[in-house]
Each structure stands twice: as structure tokens, then as C-alpha cells.
Write an enzyme that holds these catalytic residues in place. Structure first.
Site, PDB file in Angstrom:
ATOM      1  N   CYS A 184       0.828  -1.207   0.000  1.00 18.84           N
ATOM      2  CA  CYS A 184       0.000   0.000   0.000  1.00 18.84           C
ATOM      3  C   CYS A 184       0.865   1.260   0.000  1.00 18.84           C
ATOM      4  O   CYS A 184       1.639   1.469   0.935  1.00 18.84           O
ATOM      5  CB  CYS A 184      -0.906  -0.010   1.228  1.00 18.84           C
ATOM      6  SG  CYS A 184      -1.821   1.528   1.474  1.00 18.84           S
TER       7      CYS A 184
ATOM      8  N   THR B  99      -8.696  -0.194   6.648  1.00 18.59           N
ATOM      9  CA  THR B  99      -7.546   0.246   5.892  1.00 18.59           C
ATOM     10  C   THR B  99      -6.262   0.211   6.719  1.00 18.59           C
ATOM     11  O   THR B  99      -6.281   0.155   7.946  1.00 18.59           O
ATOM     12  CB  THR B  99      -7.756   1.677   5.384  1.00 18.59           C
ATOM     13  OG1 THR B  99      -7.975   2.542   6.510  1.00 18.59           O
ATOM     14  CG2 THR B  99      -8.956   1.755   4.453  1.00 18.59           C
ATOM     15  N   VAL B 100      -5.141   0.272   6.016  1.00 17.99           N
ATOM     16  CA  VAL B 100      -3.835   0.524   6.612  1.00 17.99           C
ATOM     17  C   VAL B 100      -3.336   1.837   6.021  1.00 17.99           C
ATOM     18  O   VAL B 100      -3.722   2.189   4.901  1.00 17.99           O
ATOM     19  CB  VAL B 100      -2.844  -0.630   6.316  1.00 17.99           C
ATOM     20  CG1 VAL B 100      -3.221  -1.861   7.083  1.00 17.99           C
ATOM     21  CG2 VAL B 100      -2.754  -0.930   4.811  1.00 17.99           C
TER      22      VAL B 100
END
Length: 363
Positions: free
Chosen positions: A94, A166-167
Site C-alpha cells: 500500500c 484500511t492501513v
């Protein structure tokens, strides 16, 4: 009676909608998404034209970033800067999460803030942790909280949580809660809030210094919209028209960056000083040739062949500043995109090239 709107799950896992229906949530089945509003009324067909599709981990401010507390040394602050108190949950795949790892290392916070890396695959239940016997390089189980999925971290704080999982996640070990899950806010906390704990050589490093703040904010706005998020708007476009509109805007923006760097009086976007603008752009550019060119059909040009000044800028950050190279994992990056996005790559085949993932400085 309202008619159900069925959206194929393959299109996207996150949707933004502009309609009177307000916030939305998703009910997954084996083959499709049922989209409902917060009043559980199904959307009408008239709402279809107002739906915008985004990728699984695009950081949409109003939808994904639900925890927005801050670390501060103010006497009454709930989250005080302390060595060993905070932990980052991230994915090397990500780009938004990678920002936090870059800044963590640039600021010398390795012994102050720990971190865990999830498996590169993003599946039905979101990011998961790798099992020990999977032997995933640089990833493993959650030794801190014993979670199997990132969603477990969110539910441990709020069992009724309905947002996206989410991250990055900035976790407080002492209070056992999430401090913040917005990458742009986390990196700014790391710039100065831990200066009382870091070695002297790191104390004066502020990548959002007041004299650059206005320029950084202006640059962040258009780079985020057209480049950081532009690659996703191109790759996940569901019509030819949407794809062409966004991919052309993307390359117009890259042309603009090339020109800015060409005129810069130093190796960085704002001259001789490394700033947040460089940190936020780098994770997209380093992924461009290995992933976005083929996977997201961003193939009008390549960084290594068609943007010589951007290429030199990227090579300098990667090869000369360890925080950028050390937090870049091409195996996680390439496998994540090509094996998680089966709507784009149904056979999950990961291309071998380009070779190498990044060229040496001599080339």
C-alpha cells in the site's frame, strides 16, 4: 418500493456516492455487492449515475479514515509521545501505508515505534496477517494483538464499526486503541511530536516546515488527485470514457512534475530540501513502471524511458536515502496488485518485467 441496485463485486470494494442517500454500506454475497444506505433503503436506479468507483485501499477522506486522534506532548493530551507505546500496522504493498514507514525511518523512530506488516494479498475480508508456515518474506503473524485480519484490530476497538479496514493503523499499546488511520495525519505527527525522544541528528528534521507549508499543500492537492489517486481512477475505470479522461490527466500531471523538477535548484520538488511533497509522491512513482503501466493501463509513457528528470529524482531517493529503499518491497507490491485484483487480472499472473524493478543509478 425501491429497486435493489446490484453492483458486481469485481468492480470495486469501495464506492463513493453523491446523492441524497447520504452514507452507504455494503452487504457482500458470493458474487455481488448489495449497496444500502444508512437507513437500509436500497438505492434507486437514478442513483447509478452518481456512483464513483475507487480501488480497495484508496484513502477517501470521508469514508476510510474513521480514527483521527493525535499524539501530542500537551499536558492534557490523551496520547502522549512515549518510547515503545505506539505501533504501526502497515502493508508494503500500500503506497499510503509506505509513507509512514519512510517517515518513521527518516526521523530515527525505529526503536520508538514498532510495526507489523500484513500479507500482500487483499482478500474478501481485507488485509490479513501471514501465517508462520507461509514463509512470506518480511510479513508474519500479529504478535502484538493476535489478530488474524486488520479488521480484527478495528473490531477490538469498536465491535459495531462499519467503516473500511484500511492501513496504516497507528495503535496505542497502552490504551489498546487506534489513534489514527489517516496516513497524511500520521506522518505529520512523526515529524515533530517525538522530537523529545529521538537522537539530536533527527530533531530538526521537519518535512512540513512552515516556510514550505503553503507550497506543499498546493502540490499535495493536485498530485493526490491526478497522480496518487489518478493511477487508481485509471486502472479501476469501468468505462472507456472514464479511463481515457483519468489517464490523460495523470500524464499531464506527470509532465508537470517533470517540468517542476527540471526547474528546481536542487534534487527535490521544492529545491534543496526534502519535503513531504517528495515523500507523498515517491510511493506512486516507484510503483509506476513495475505495476501501474501494465496493470492499470497507465501505458502512455514509462518513468525510466520518458521522464528523465523524474527518473533521476526517484533513483536519488531510492539509492541514496536508505529510508526509501528499505521500505520498498517489490515482491509485496507486484504480487499484491496482480493477485488481489482479479477483476483486472483474473488468472493472477504476475508479469516478470520490467527488469530490473528499478534501474541502477548508472542507467
Amino acid at each position: 418500493m425501491s429497486q435493489k441496485l446490484l453492483i458486481p463485486r469485481a468492480i470495486s470494494r469501495s464506492i463513493s456516492i453523491r446523492s441524497p442517500s447520504a452514507r452507504i454500506r455494503f452487504l457482500k454475497t458470493s458474487s455481488r455487492l448489495f449497496i444500502t444506505t444508512n437507513t437500509t433503503r436500497f438505492l434507486n436506479k437514478k442513483d447509478v449515475s452518481n456512483i464513483t468507483f475507487y480501488p480497495a485501499f484508496t484513502q477517501l477522506r470521508t469514508m476510510s479514515s474513521s480514527f483521527r486522534d493525535h499524539i501530542s506532548s500537551a499536558p492534557d493530551a490523551q496520547f502522549q509521545p512515549e518510547k515503545g507505546r505506539y505501533h504501526l500496522y502497515v502493508s508494503y504493498a500500500c503506497p499510503w501505508a509506505t509513507r509512514t514507514l519512510i517517515v518513521r525511518q527518516l526521523k530515527g523512530l525505529q526503536d520508538i515505534i514498532s510495526f507489523s506488516v500484513v500479507h500482500w494479498h487483499l482478500g474478501e475480508k481485507g488485509w490479513r496477517f501471514a501465517e508462520t508456515d507461509e514463509n512470506i518474506p518480511d510479513a508474519g503473524p500479529d504478535d502484538l494483538n493476535g489478530a488474524k485480519f486488520i479488521r480484527d484490530i478495528y473490531f477490538s476497538v469498536n465491535p459495531d464499526y462499519t467503516g473500511r479496514f484500511t492501513v496504516p493503523v497507528l495503535w496505542d499499546k497502552k490504551l489498546k486503541t487506534i489513534v489514527n488511520n489517516e496516513s497524511s495525519e500520521i506522518i505529520r505527527m512523526l515529524y515533530t511530536d517525538f522530537d523529545g525522544l529521538v537522537a539530536d541528528e533527527y530533531k530538526n528534521l521537519n518535512f512540513y516546515a512552515p516556510e514550505y507549508a503553503k507550497q506543499i499543500d498546493e502540490m499535495n492537492d493536485w498530485i493526490y488527485d491526478t497522480i496518487n489517486n489518478g493511477v487508481y481512477k485509471s486502472g479501476f475505470a469501468s468505462t472507456q470514457e472514464a479511463y481515457e479522461k483519468n489517464v490523460l490527466r495523470l500524464f499531464e500531471a506527470l509532465d508537470r512534475v517533470e517540468d517542476i523538477l527540471k526547474k528546481s535548484d536542487g534534487p527535490y520538488l521544492l529545491g534543496k530540501t526534502l519535503t513531504e511533497a517528495d515523500i507523498r509522491l515517491f510511493p506512486t512513482i516507484i510503483r509506476f513502471d513495475p505495476v501501474y503501466v501494465q496493470h492499470f493501463k497507465c501505458n502512455i509513457k514509462m518513468i525510466r524511458h520518458d521522464y528523465p528528470v523524474i527518473h533521476k529524482w526517484m533513483q536519488h531517493l531510492y539509492w541514496d536515502i536508505p529510508a526509501f529503499k528499505d521500505t520498498c518491497n517489490f515482491e509485496h507490491i507486484k504480487k499484491h496488485y496482480t493477485k488481489s485484483h482479479t477483476q483486472i487480472n483474473p488468472f493472477s499472473i504476475t508479469p516478470v518485467g520490467p527488469v530490473p524493478d528499478i534501474l541502477p543509478k548508472s542507467e
